[in-house]
Design an enzyme around this catalytic site. Structure first.
Site: not given
Ligand code: IMP
Length: 423
Positions: A14, A17, A41-42, A223
């Site tokens: 977040d 990017k 989520g960009h 991420q």
């Molecule tokens: P997962 O990737 O959905 O398995 O989530 C694993 C961890 O990464 C959790 O704490 C999510 O909130 C975090 N996470 C996954 N994708 C994002 C992202 O794009 N932005 C921020 N946090 C993320």
């Protein structure tokens, strides 16, 4: 031969990017994603409209830019279809300008169910996953049991699908999750047939041939480094390599063909989901950062945890990625604070350290340096010399203590709200 540039998040995701890629895209011929999936989520904002991208690269709104979905991604066809349709309706040339790797992995409906069952079973220790099926699909990939996008062209695709589904259903028997699989499968197959009409190819050859032809590629990380499966705050991480090495494995660009490494960091810090966060502020400072920064997840809508900038973690991320330049985002959110803080070291077991420890929960307290804040609204400023003196000092401190120049500062969500500091 040209080198590919890469843009990465240096925190827990977040960092903004999408907006930075969108601003830099006119300099590039192609934008490529190399890891992650619909957990991302960009957000891009222009002409007073907001667009959120989950799977499709952020170059899609530029009519002459090629967009590549690399082999390192995991694709949920249902999310992809919804996104592609939405972007096409907004005028993006999705069918013309997008190529999907035949080696990207598919998220099945049962991967999402397994994600939910796994989080449910963990109770209070849950990771706070986005529940998009990310953990289970990458598990299948490394267990060599995945389905790839190239498989959707096979005549026996539906029967191979059923083998994978049945294996997942056997695992799900241990949970008491309720679901309507028939409906989920109906939507999923509709989306698979839709995806079949998109361009699929060997994005590894394509990317390398583009570089040979002197074309410019920008790879867009998803991420952030602190969520990296190897280097992040394990087990509270995602399931892919979000750091620079992910570009080599997730797109097929060799290490000696990596050029600029552009690291993105907010002027403060946020995290969504569970896990340690040394500089988190749970008091009115955290609430104020969340409100001023509109810090709610763009994929899940969850409120983000907020805190001060953490230089210990930032320096670690810079080291791991070989960052050559920094972009600081959401600097406008810090306007109006009397005092700003930056963590410069951690206290662990009564000793000071400037390294990220094995277990981030062992940090008893971060050690902060304080800075005077600025009161003026900076969101309309477009030239570096107009920035308040206090903000220049804040940025200079970051540069000095990371050893990396800040090239851009973002002061608002719109494309135009970007200040160039150095070339
Ligand atoms: P997962 O990737 O959905 O398995 O989530 C694993 C961890 O990464 C959790 O704490 C999510 O909130 C975090 N996470 C996954 N994708 C994002 C992202 O794009 N932005 C921020 N946090 C993320």
């Amino acid at each position: 031969m040209r080198k590919a540039d890469v843009l990465l998040g240096l925190q827990w995701g977040d960092e903004g990017k999408g907006k930075v890629v969108d601003v830099l895209t006119p300099e590039y011929d192609a934008i490529a994603r190399f890891q992650g999936g619909p957990n991302a989520g960009h957000t891009l904002e222009f002409n007073h409209e907001k667009h959120i991208l989950h799977t499709i690269p952020s170059g899609i709104f530029h009519p002459d830019c090629l967009n590549l979905i690399g082999n390192g991604l995991v694709i949920d066809p249902v999310v992809f279809m919804e996104e592609a349709e939405r972007l096409a309706a907004a005028g993006a040339r999705v069918r013309e300008n997008l190529v999907i790797s035949v080696k990207a992995h598919l998220i099945l409906p049962t991967h999402r169910l397994l994600d939910a069952a796994s989080e449910q079973a963990k109770g209070n220790d849950k990771i706070g996953s986005t529940l998009k099926g990310i953990g289970p699909v990458y598990t299948d990939k490394t267990a060599r049991e995945g389905l790839r996008t190239g498989d959707i062209q096979r005549d026996d695709f539906e029967s191979i699908y059923r083998i994978h589904r049945d294996r997942h259903l056997a695992q799900l028997q241990q949970s008491d999750l309720s679901y309507d699989l028939e409906q989920l499968e109906k939507e999923w197959f509709e989306a698979i047939y839709y995806m079949r009409s998109f361009k699929m190819g060997h994005t590894d050859y394509l990317a390398n041939n583009l570089l040979k032809d002197d074309k410019k590629i920008l790879a867009e990380g998803a991420q952030g480094t602190l969520l990296d499966i190897d280097f992040g705050s394990y087990p509270f991480v995602t399931s892919s390599n979000t750091s620079c090495g992910g570009l080599c494995t997730g797109l097929g660009i060799p290490p000696n063909k990596v050029g600029r490494v552009i690291g993105i960091s907010k002027a403060y810090c946020t995290r969504v989901g569970s896990g340690p966060f040394p500089t988190e502020q749970t008091d009115k400072t955290g609430i104020r950062l969340r409100e001023q920064g509109h810090e709610f997840g763009s994929t899940t809508g969850r409120p983000r945890r907020c805190g001060w900038l953490d230089l210990v973690a930032l320096r670690y991320a810079i080291m791991l990625n070989g960052v050559t330049e920094l972009v600081i985002t959401k600097a406008d959110v810090l306007s109006g604070f009397d005092v700003l803080k930056i963590a410069t070291s951690y206290r662990v077991n009564d000793e000071l350290t400037d390294q990220v420890p094995y277990d981030l929960t062992s940090v008893s307290e971060p050690v902060y340096q304080e800075f005077p804040g600025w009161t003026s609204d900076i969101s309309q400023i477009r030239h570096a010399h107009e920035l308040p003196h206090e903000m220049k000092e804040y940025l200079r401190f970051i540069e000095l203590h990371t050893g990396v120049p800040i090239t851009l500062v973002s002061v608002g969500p719109d494309r135009a709200a970007m200040i160039r500091l150095t070339d």
